[in-house]
Write a protein that holds these residues in place. Structure first.
Motif, PDB file in Angstrom:
ATOM      1  N   SER A  18      20.774 -30.224  23.272  1.00  0.00           N
ATOM      2  CA  SER A  18      19.864 -29.071  23.160  1.00  0.00           C
ATOM      3  C   SER A  18      18.543 -29.385  23.838  1.00  0.00           C
ATOM      4  O   SER A  18      18.071 -30.521  23.782  1.00  0.00           O
ATOM      5  CB  SER A  18      19.557 -28.776  21.686  1.00  0.00           C
ATOM      6  OG  SER A  18      20.731 -28.455  21.006  1.00  0.00           O
ATOM      7  N   TRP A  54      14.676 -27.355  25.557  1.00  0.00           N
ATOM      8  CA  TRP A  54      13.899 -26.165  25.949  1.00  0.00           C
ATOM      9  C   TRP A  54      14.097 -25.984  27.450  1.00  0.00           C
ATOM     10  O   TRP A  54      13.928 -26.929  28.207  1.00  0.00           O
ATOM     11  CB  TRP A  54      12.419 -26.349  25.618  1.00  0.00           C
ATOM     12  CG  TRP A  54      12.165 -26.521  24.142  1.00  0.00           C
ATOM     13  CD1 TRP A  54      11.832 -27.679  23.500  1.00  0.00           C
ATOM     14  CD2 TRP A  54      12.228 -25.490  23.160  1.00  0.00           C
ATOM     15  NE1 TRP A  54      11.696 -27.448  22.151  1.00  0.00           N
ATOM     16  CE2 TRP A  54      11.922 -26.101  21.907  1.00  0.00           C
ATOM     17  CE3 TRP A  54      12.516 -24.120  23.171  1.00  0.00           C
ATOM     18  CZ2 TRP A  54      11.899 -25.394  20.708  1.00  0.00           C
ATOM     19  CZ3 TRP A  54      12.487 -23.413  21.975  1.00  0.00           C
ATOM     20  CH2 TRP A  54      12.185 -24.046  20.766  1.00  0.00           C
ATOM     21  N   LYS A  80       9.261 -19.787  24.329  1.00  0.00           N
ATOM     22  CA  LYS A  80      10.135 -20.833  24.879  1.00  0.00           C
ATOM     23  C   LYS A  80      11.594 -20.570  24.499  1.00  0.00           C
ATOM     24  O   LYS A  80      11.893 -20.102  23.407  1.00  0.00           O
ATOM     25  CB  LYS A  80       9.719 -22.220  24.342  1.00  0.00           C
ATOM     26  CG  LYS A  80       8.381 -22.679  24.886  1.00  0.00           C
ATOM     27  CD  LYS A  80       8.253 -24.197  24.953  1.00  0.00           C
ATOM     28  CE  LYS A  80       8.235 -24.883  23.596  1.00  0.00           C
ATOM     29  NZ  LYS A  80       8.010 -26.337  23.711  1.00  0.00           N
ATOM     30  N   THR A  81      12.482 -20.886  25.459  1.00  0.00           N
ATOM     31  CA  THR A  81      13.916 -20.668  25.229  1.00  0.00           C
ATOM     32  C   THR A  81      14.627 -22.000  25.040  1.00  0.00           C
ATOM     33  O   THR A  81      14.406 -22.936  25.805  1.00  0.00           O
ATOM     34  CB  THR A  81      14.543 -19.914  26.419  1.00  0.00           C
ATOM     35  OG1 THR A  81      13.948 -18.618  26.475  1.00  0.00           O
ATOM     36  CG2 THR A  81      16.056 -19.759  26.258  1.00  0.00           C
ATOM     37  N   SER A  82      15.434 -22.036  23.989  1.00  0.00           N
ATOM     38  CA  SER A  82      16.223 -23.231  23.719  1.00  0.00           C
ATOM     39  C   SER A  82      17.701 -22.960  24.018  1.00  0.00           C
ATOM     40  O   SER A  82      18.214 -21.897  23.690  1.00  0.00           O
ATOM     41  CB  SER A  82      16.069 -23.618  22.254  1.00  0.00           C
ATOM     42  OG  SER A  82      17.043 -24.572  21.900  1.00  0.00           O
ATOM     43  N   CYS A 116      21.659 -24.735  23.778  1.00  0.00           N
ATOM     44  CA  CYS A 116      22.503 -25.847  23.369  1.00  0.00           C
ATOM     45  C   CYS A 116      23.822 -25.749  24.115  1.00  0.00           C
ATOM     46  O   CYS A 116      24.472 -24.699  24.106  1.00  0.00           O
ATOM     47  CB  CYS A 116      22.750 -25.820  21.860  1.00  0.00           C
ATOM     48  SG  CYS A 116      23.833 -27.167  21.342  1.00  0.00           S
ATOM     49  N   ARG A 148      15.661 -31.657  22.653  1.00  0.00           N
ATOM     50  CA  ARG A 148      15.343 -31.393  21.249  1.00  0.00           C
ATOM     51  C   ARG A 148      16.133 -32.357  20.350  1.00  0.00           C
ATOM     52  O   ARG A 148      17.182 -32.817  20.734  1.00  0.00           O
ATOM     53  CB  ARG A 148      15.718 -29.963  20.887  1.00  0.00           C
ATOM     54  CG  ARG A 148      15.075 -28.950  21.810  1.00  0.00           C
ATOM     55  CD  ARG A 148      15.302 -27.544  21.319  1.00  0.00           C
ATOM     56  NE  ARG A 148      14.780 -27.379  19.965  1.00  0.00           N
ATOM     57  CZ  ARG A 148      15.277 -26.566  19.050  1.00  0.00           C
ATOM     58  NH1 ARG A 148      16.316 -25.805  19.344  1.00  0.00           N
ATOM     59  NH2 ARG A 148      14.751 -26.493  17.849  1.00  0.00           N
TER      60      ARG A 148
END
Ligand code: PHE
Length: 375
Positions: A294, A296, A334-336, A338, A375
């Protein structure tokens, strides 16, 4: 059959620090392998079967090219086949650039114009083609295509009693339906309208195979402008392009595109030149190992870039990369993401240690090379 000898591939000619260069070592290692020229390889078998069909229908008419150098100009790959400026396929996210004017061909259509200029009116071009892409069982950044082109003379058009464009369309459909039957037997088929910059009208042929409609090739009536510009002014013709892996996977029951690259005799010995009846018997299925990562995302991030990096580290052990979670934090914007990476060897069991090492290298390079915040 004519084959012009390709120059020797030199790493420094293909991978450089030119700002546009995005070719990796992993890709370079696949260049010059020419799986389609191995008679007992499934890709060589399909190529020969298509040659046989055209030879049977039109003895001696089609010239064969299967050794053309895969490094071509942007002009040949895109401009000469009328791919518009700004078309997605020109994007370095999709295509491998050697420098700003040179690419690894992303389709065998890159050779249409040059071969037409040699005065050829009927030819088949087979070669390795290169596309940056995601990772799964049917996608690999190097695969093989065959292109076919036929140009009709004014006499042939006159004898047919229809327009040149109509003759080209009718002959194209008749020829390719015959080809599909030659390869797959008595299958149901359908024509679907399509778009390609180099043909108009354009079509895809689908066959009904094991309960599913499968697209097997793209084709159409060659744009008049291409014939006019390359020594066949006023004549009409057709072109098609097909993926050899796609056909071989369907015909021989090959479940994973990585198998085409294996040295494993348990795979290779199942295929023999001339035998279209072979059906792949899986020799074993080793367990996959899943690892999630995962991070950002940032402005430059694309899934193709992630997959290129994974392939650079894991090679053919990477079986699939799949986005499993995607959310944007409302406050920070912000975009995460996975991604779940499946590692599996076609040949052996992987150890935990080996997979952990690969995964930690992937993580480190995501941070160092793609500048992603893990992350
Ligand atoms: N070049 C096309 C592709 O790669 C296939 C194609 C070839 C379509 C010739 C029409 C005519 O998808």
């Amino acid at each position: 059959s004519v084959a012009s000898a390709a120059p020797v591939l030199v790493r420094e000619d293909i991978i450089s620090d030119h700002p546009a260069n995005n070719v990796t070592d992993n890709i370079f290692q696949r260049m010059g392998v020419n799986l389609h020229r191995r008679p007992d390889h499934p890709l060589g078998i399909i190529k020969s079967a298509i040659y046989d069909y055209f030879q049977q229908e039109h003895p001696g008419r089609f010239t064969h090219f299967d050794d053309l150098y895969p490094v071509v100009s942007v002009k040949a790959n895109f401009d000469e086949v009328l791919v518009p400026e700004g078309h997605v396929s020109r994007n370095p996210n999709d295509t491998y650039y050697v420098d700003a004017d040179t690419v690894l061909r992303c389709h065998t259509s890159a050779h249409q114009a040059e071969i037409l200029r040699r005065g050829e009116t009927a030819f088949l071009v087979t070669g390795d083609v290169y596309r940056r892409d995601t990772i799964d069982a049917t996608h690999y950044p190097v695969f093989h295509q065959m292109e076919g082109v036929r140009v009709f003379s004014p006499d042939e058009v006159a004898a047919a009693g229809v327009s040149g464009s109509q003759l080209a369309e009718d002959d194209l459909k008749h020829t390719l339906e015959g080809l599909a039957r030659h390869l797959f037997g008595d299958v149901e088929m359908r024509w679907v309208d399509a778009y390609f910059p180099f043909t108009d009208p354009s079509f895809e042929l689908e066959i009904f195979f094991k309960g599913e409609w499968l697209e097997v090739l793209g084709c159409g009536v060659v744009q008049q402008q291409i014939l006019d510009a390359n020594g066949h002014r006023g004549n009409q013709g057709w072109a098609f392009g097909l993926g050899l892996e796609r056909l071989a996977m369907v015909l021989f029951d090959i479940p994973d595109i990585r198998l085409f690259w294996t040295d494993d005799q348990r795979f290779l010995k199942q295929f023999k030149a001339g035998n279209l009846q072979a059906r792949f018997k899986p020799f074993s299925k080793f367990p996959p190992c899943y690892k999630d990562v995962s991070f950002w995302t940032n402005e430059q991030f694309t899934e193709n870039n992630l997959c290129e990096l994974v392939r650079s580290v894991a090679g053919d052990l990477a079986e699939e990369v799949k986005l499993i979670d995607d959310f944007t934090n409302k406050k920070t914007g912000k975009t995460s993401n996975c991604f779940r990476i499946a590692y599996r060897s076609m040949e052996r069991s992987l150890t935990d240690e080996e997979v952990n090492n690969i995964q930690s290298t992937v993580r480190r390079r995501l941070a160092d090379d793609l500048k992603l915040e893990l992350r």
